[in-house]
Write an enzyme that holds these catalytic residues in place. Structure first.
Site, PDB file in Angstrom:
ATOM      1  CG  ASP A  63      -1.948  -0.754   1.482  1.00 46.33           C
ATOM      2  OD1 ASP A  63      -2.423  -1.153   0.037  1.00 46.33           O
ATOM      3  OD2 ASP A  63      -2.560  -1.078   2.538  1.00 46.33           O
ATOM      4  CG  ASP A 100      -4.905  -0.620   5.153  1.00 42.93           C
ATOM      5  OD1 ASP A 100      -6.027  -1.049   4.283  1.00 42.93           O
ATOM      6  OD2 ASP A 100      -4.437   0.248   5.289  1.00 42.93           O
ATOM      7  CG  ASP A 129      -7.168  -4.621   1.731  1.00 41.31           C
ATOM      8  OD1 ASP A 129      -7.568  -4.310   0.930  1.00 41.31           O
ATOM      9  OD2 ASP A 129      -6.586  -3.651   2.584  1.00 41.31           O
TER      10      ASP A 129
HETATM   11  P1  ATP Z   1      -3.429   3.092   0.044  1.00 34.95           P
HETATM   12  O1  ATP Z   1      -4.553   2.243  -0.908  1.00 34.95           O
HETATM   13  O2  ATP Z   1      -2.235   3.292  -0.577  1.00 34.95           O
HETATM   14  O3  ATP Z   1      -3.767   2.889   1.656  1.00 34.95           O
HETATM   15  P2  ATP Z   1      -5.587   5.384   0.097  1.00 34.95           P
HETATM   16  O4  ATP Z   1      -5.666   5.611   1.524  1.00 34.95           O
HETATM   17  O5  ATP Z   1      -5.620   6.496  -0.842  1.00 34.95           O
HETATM   18  O6  ATP Z   1      -3.988   4.690  -0.446  1.00 34.95           O
HETATM   19  P3  ATP Z   1      -8.181   4.389   0.158  1.00 34.95           P
HETATM   20  O7  ATP Z   1      -8.288   4.226   1.433  1.00 34.95           O
HETATM   21  O8  ATP Z   1      -8.562   3.029  -0.683  1.00 34.95           O
HETATM   22  O9  ATP Z   1      -6.544   4.337  -0.477  1.00 34.95           O
HETATM   23  O10 ATP Z   1      -8.729   5.465  -0.298  1.00 34.95           O
HETATM   24  C1  ATP Z   1      -8.910   5.724  -1.915  1.00 34.95           C
HETATM   25  C2  ATP Z   1      -9.274   7.220  -2.277  1.00 34.95           C
HETATM   26  O11 ATP Z   1     -10.679   7.609  -1.360  1.00 34.95           O
HETATM   27  C3  ATP Z   1      -8.355   8.120  -1.664  1.00 34.95           C
HETATM   28  O12 ATP Z   1      -7.241   8.508  -2.703  1.00 34.95           O
HETATM   29  C4  ATP Z   1      -8.854   9.532  -1.413  1.00 34.95           C
HETATM   30  O13 ATP Z   1      -9.377  10.177  -2.870  1.00 34.95           O
HETATM   31  C5  ATP Z   1     -10.448   8.691  -0.682  1.00 34.95           C
HETATM   32  N1  ATP Z   1     -10.512   8.790   0.510  1.00 34.95           N
HETATM   33  C6  ATP Z   1      -9.685   8.246   1.323  1.00 34.95           C
HETATM   34  N2  ATP Z   1      -9.821   8.380   2.805  1.00 34.95           N
HETATM   35  C7  ATP Z   1     -11.053   9.169   2.545  1.00 34.95           C
HETATM   36  C8  ATP Z   1     -12.259   9.571   3.779  1.00 34.95           C
HETATM   37  N3  ATP Z   1     -11.803   9.192   4.968  1.00 34.95           N
HETATM   38  N4  ATP Z   1     -13.296  10.114   3.322  1.00 34.95           N
HETATM   39  C9  ATP Z   1     -13.408  10.539   2.107  1.00 34.95           C
HETATM   40  N5  ATP Z   1     -12.546  10.161   0.938  1.00 34.95           N
HETATM   41  C10 ATP Z   1     -11.532   9.197   1.346  1.00 34.95           C
END
Ligand code: ATP
Length: 914
Positions: free
Chosen positions: A357, A656, A660
């Protein structure tokens, strides 16, 4: 300070304080309260709990004194006696026991006594070592604490689940393991898997409504039971029972299962040992028959057969492997990687691809908003970290779209911002925490906002949906706020707010350009939108498919972890490919990937949509060259793992979230995040990182390779002893000579050297070049041909040295006991010298540092003392049929040892060159 809202005491049935609660709780012991039958606030009143504030800390203390920690008392596992008895159920021990009985029947009391004594000691050592390995693993299993979000004194806190007491208000989210029995009072799309309790594997919906008294446990939708798992939605409940009083605690106390100590490798070795056992059994029978045929006495031949069996079976091997693995596991724990499944230790060494990630693993997950784009205007934000000291813009008034953007970010938010010891901490998602911080920088306090505009409805954030929404009443109008990935919200927007807060048609191109510019700097971009809502509709009913009003873009930095950069470089040198698999935008992901060294300039990323369009064959081709996968949905991770595995890769995959879990299970090594990961992901993983840092994965792989090296070193060291002893016995019989070593002496050699010499190799530090070699092919034989030859070479050297000196002593007129003592000492000295050879399979002992593993020296010194006792103490002479020997004999023995050391050294050099 945290905000305190009014306490919930509207029933007037004010219950007695803690003492009364105890009484109520004691009564439960006889007749349990049907919590599902009580209305939620009635249940709260009974527990003197407040939905809004949770318990006060002082109240928690007094309740803890009454109820203790929230943990289930483990059922005792196998008792020590039973475990000790099981030590005797091993082929070699059974052979020894039989030998002891036969020698006793023949009236050889000393031999019989020693054989049985040794059997006992062997079982004792096995018992102690197994116990140590098990307890090391068991403590590790507990060192990944299960955490929960609790409301106490009006503050959201993350606590160990053991700290819960009845009356605590617990906030549940997808991926949480329910920490105690809860009466739910709020549930939004909350679904649980309760198979741990009911055996039913389908998800069940949860709610806060009251149910009839006779509702069966499996149908109590308003309860969340300890040990079950939330797989979607959000909710909150009040703790009604903890520890042994929970349903899980009552129905079946967790059995303190001993951790499984078997791995594919130990199984292979056990199979090898068994195969050897049969071969040696046949050989021993042949020896016996040949001896009889040649006219030897039946007793002498029986002893020779026993000697052969005892000598040639590598009995210490499985135990030594388990211990080496267990030592590896504790070394990994010191480097912040907790192994949950022992086989992972072996597989780690063969890992060829790590899929990681981005957020939190490769980056710090310390989000700070840097810029905001609203109404066509860019606003820069100053300050760093979570401290709300900093400015939004250059002193201009915060109004219009900018204000609305900050307000929406603070309201559409589940995080908390607390000041602890002059230090600001975010409870919850750091992305959301950053939005609270930037709002406070602009003078908007989220607690006041949340009180003024309470949340009426919500759509929780979900990685697949990539946005979250909340509904509020603002100045008499219902307003829904959305925040999420801009690709999700921009296409759904029809209008936008301009800088003055007026609605104008949405300017998509301008917003896209701004978003890409932010992403190109490596900023994480979040979009904010809103929708004036129909008062009659819920958020779900309103839908978010179109008609949104775009409010703005927020760009936050999340710097790469400095250690990750070095770790990626090390992985590349070790022949391991690192791939970034992230939910974030492709441009942000590529920018960070380049900073970390995962992607080179000019490399492109593949996004989730493109990935979905590929068939399995196509994906197999793509995963060979692409290193950055962006906007990937959790379900797609499973396809990626499968495609990589189909290409023959050994895959380590991080994760996480709840979704997943399948990919974590499918990967050869599933890695969950200890800090930011859900309980579901941790349960599915083979390994948990206690600091969520990519560098810890690299460290674990390094340790994994080191463990494997040490296993190979032990095997290479131990087998020549067994083969050498076997050869000596067979040679003696074939030559018609007296046995140069008796069964008891063989027992002595094997027992003492395995513990004081061989095991010391488990403490061997990792070799310097371990991360400069390619990964070990998973199916490759444990010993390569070079090592097999080395084993044969040393076995022959042992045969020649001990038999040669034995015959020489006899020829010089020394007694049989002296000649045998010389033969025994040849074995021990050659093994000790060979131990130094085995510290590295390719380099010399001097090259790796003579004193870099002190354990080897302690072992050798102990062996020297033991051999002196065996040779010179009269009692030992009597028990083991040995006799004191002189200096010149020692010199001869040492000469054989040095010769063996040099020959193996030459073999190493020769092989290194060819
Ligand atoms: P990774 O997969 O590397 O952990 P990430 O945190 O960007 O990265 P996700 O948690 O799947 O991956 O989030 C996907 C997208 O959703 C993010 O890029 C962001 O644009 C949006 N996002 C993340 N967290 C939030 C949140 N708490 N509320 C609203 N949108 C969110």
């Amino acid at each position: 300070m945290c905000a305190t809202a009014h306490r919930l005491h509207k029933h007037g049935t004010s219950l007695p304080a803690s003492a009364g609660l105890l009484q109520t709780m004691n009564e439960q012991g006889r007749k349990r309260i049907a919590w599902h039958y009580l209305a939620a606030d009635e249940a709260a009143a009974r527990l003197e709990a407040s939905f809004n504030d949770g318990l006060a800390e002082s109240e928690v203390l007094s309740r803890r004194a009454i109820h203790g920690e929230n943990r289930i008392t483990p059922k005792p596992g196998k008792g020590p006696l039973q475990r000790f008895a099981l030590q005797f159920v091993q082929p070699l021990i059974l052979v020894l026991l039989a030998a002891g009985v036969v020698t006793a029947a023949l009236g050889e009391w000393v031999d019989s006594g020693v054989i049985l004594g040794v059997t006992l000691i062997n079982a004792l050592i096995g018992f102690i070592q197994e116990g140590r390995a098990e307890s090391a693993l068991a403590t590790l299993a507990q060192s990944v604490p299960s955490e929960v979000t609790v409301l106490r004194g009006g503050c959201k806190q993350r606590l160990a689940s053991t700290a819960l007491v009845p009356g605590d208000v617990v906030l549940l989210a997808a991926g949480d393991k329910v920490p105690a029995d809860l009466r739910l009072f709020r549930a939004k799309d909350l679904q649980a898997i309760e198979s741990a309790l009911t055996g039913e594997s389908a998800a069940v919906a949860k709610h806060g409504e009251t149910l009839p008294e006779d509702t069966l446990l499996a149908d109590r939708g308003n309860m969340a039971y300890a040990g079950t798992v939330m797989i979607s939605g959000q909710g909150a409940g009040v703790v009604v029972d903890t520890g042994d009083r929970t349903e899980t605690g009552r129905i079946s106390r967790l059995i303190a299962e001993a951790p499984d100590l078997t791995t594919p490798l130990t199984c292979r070795m056990a199979a090898f040992s068994n195969w050897l056992l049969i071969a040696i059994g046949v050989l021993a029978a042949l020896t016996f028959a040949v001896g009889l045929w040649r006219g030897e006495s039946a007793f002498a031949m029986f002893m020779a057969a026993v000697a052969l069996a005892v000598g040639a079976i590598p009995e210490g091997l499985p135990a030594a492997m388990t211990i080496t693995l267990a030592i590896g596991v504790s070394r990994m724990a010191r480097r912040r990687a907790i192994i949950r499944k022992l086989p992972a230790v072996e597989t780690l060494g063969s890992t060829t691809v790590i899929c990681s990630d981005k957020t939190g693993t490769l980056t710090e997950n310390q989000m700070t908003v840097r810029e905001i784009h609203t109404g066509g205007k860019r606003t820069v934000v100053s300050g760093s970290g979570y401290s709300p000291n900093g400015k939004v813009g250059e002193g201009e008034t915060i109004a219009g779209a900018l204000r609305e953007c900050l307000l929406a970010g603070a309201l559409c938010n589940d995080a908390g911002l607390n000041r602890v010891n002059r230090h600001w901490e975010v409870v919850g998602d750091p992305t959301e925490g950053a939005l609270l911080v930037v709002a406070r920088k602009a003078g908007l306090d989220e607690r006041t906002l949340q009180r003024l505009f309470p949340r009426l409805d919500e759509i929780p954030f979900d990685s697949a949906r990539q946005y979250m929404a909340t509904l509020h009443e603002i100045e008499g109008q219902r307003m829904a706020y959305y925040k999420g990935a801009f690709e999700q919200l921009l296409p759904r927007s029809q209008s936008m707010l301009d800088a003055n807060g007026q609605s104008v048609p949405v300017r998509r191109v301008e917003i896209e350009v701004a978003a890409r510019a932010m992403a190109a700097q490596g900023l994480r971009v979040l979009a904010i939108a809103r929708l004036a809502a129909d008062p009659a509709l819920t958020l779900e009913a309103m839908g978010a498919d179109s008609g949104l009003q775009f409010v703005g873009l927020v760009g936050m930095i999340d710097p790469p972890r400095p250690k990750a950069i070095a770790a990626v470089r090390t992985c590349h040198a070790a022949g391991i490919t690192v791939k970034m698999i992230t939910g974030d935008h492709a441009v942000t992901a590529l920018s960070i990937a380049r900073q970390i060294g995962i992607a080179r300039a000019g490399e492109t990323a593949l996004n989730g949509r493109e990935l979905a369009a590929l068939d399995d064959e196509g994906l197999r081709g793509v995963v060979r060259s692409v290193n950055v996968f962006a906007r990937v949905e959790p379900e797609q991770k499973l396809r990626l793992v499968r495609a990589l595995q189909a290409n023959g890769e050994v895959v380590a995959m991080t994760g996480d979230g709840v979704n997943d879990a399948p990919a974590l299970k499918q990967a050869h090594i599933g890695i969950a995040m200890g800090l930011g990961g859900t309980e579901v992901a941790k349960d599915a993983a083979d390994m948990v990182l206690t600091d969520d840092d990519f560098a810890s994965i690299e460290a674990a792989i390094e340790e994994g390779r080191g463990v494997f090296d040490n296993l190979v070193k032990f095997i290479t060291w131990t087998l020549p002893t067994n083969f050498g002893e076997g050869l000596v016995i067979v040679a003696a019989i074939v030559a018609g000579a007296t046995l140069p070593i008796t069964p008891l002496q063989i027992l002595w050699i094997n027992m003492t050297t395995a513990v004081f010499l061989g095991l010391m190799l488990a403490f061997e530090p990792i070799e310097h070049n371990v991360m400069r070699r390619p990964p070990r092919p998973p199916g490759a034989p444990i010993l390569d041909t070079g090592l097999v030859w080395r084993i044969v070479l040393v076995s022959v050297l042992l045969l020649a040295g001990s038999f040669g000196l034995f015959l020489r002593e006899l020829a010089q007129g020394e007694s049989l006991a002296e000649a045998r003592t010389v033969a025994v000492n040849v074995f021990v000295v050659v093994e000790a010298m060979y131990l130094f050879n085995c510290r590295s399979l390719t380099r010399t002992a001097l090259g790796i540092g003579l004193f870099s593993n002190p354990a080897v020296w302690y072992g050798v010194l102990t062996m020297a003392v033991l051999q002196a006792l065996l040779t010179y103490v009269p009692l030992m002479n009597r028990l083991f049929a040995t006799a004191p020997i002189g200096l010149h004999q020692w010199l001869e023995i040492l000469a054989v040892g040095v010769l063996a050391y040099v020959v193996v050294g030459i073999d190493k050099q020769w092989r290194a060159r060819h």
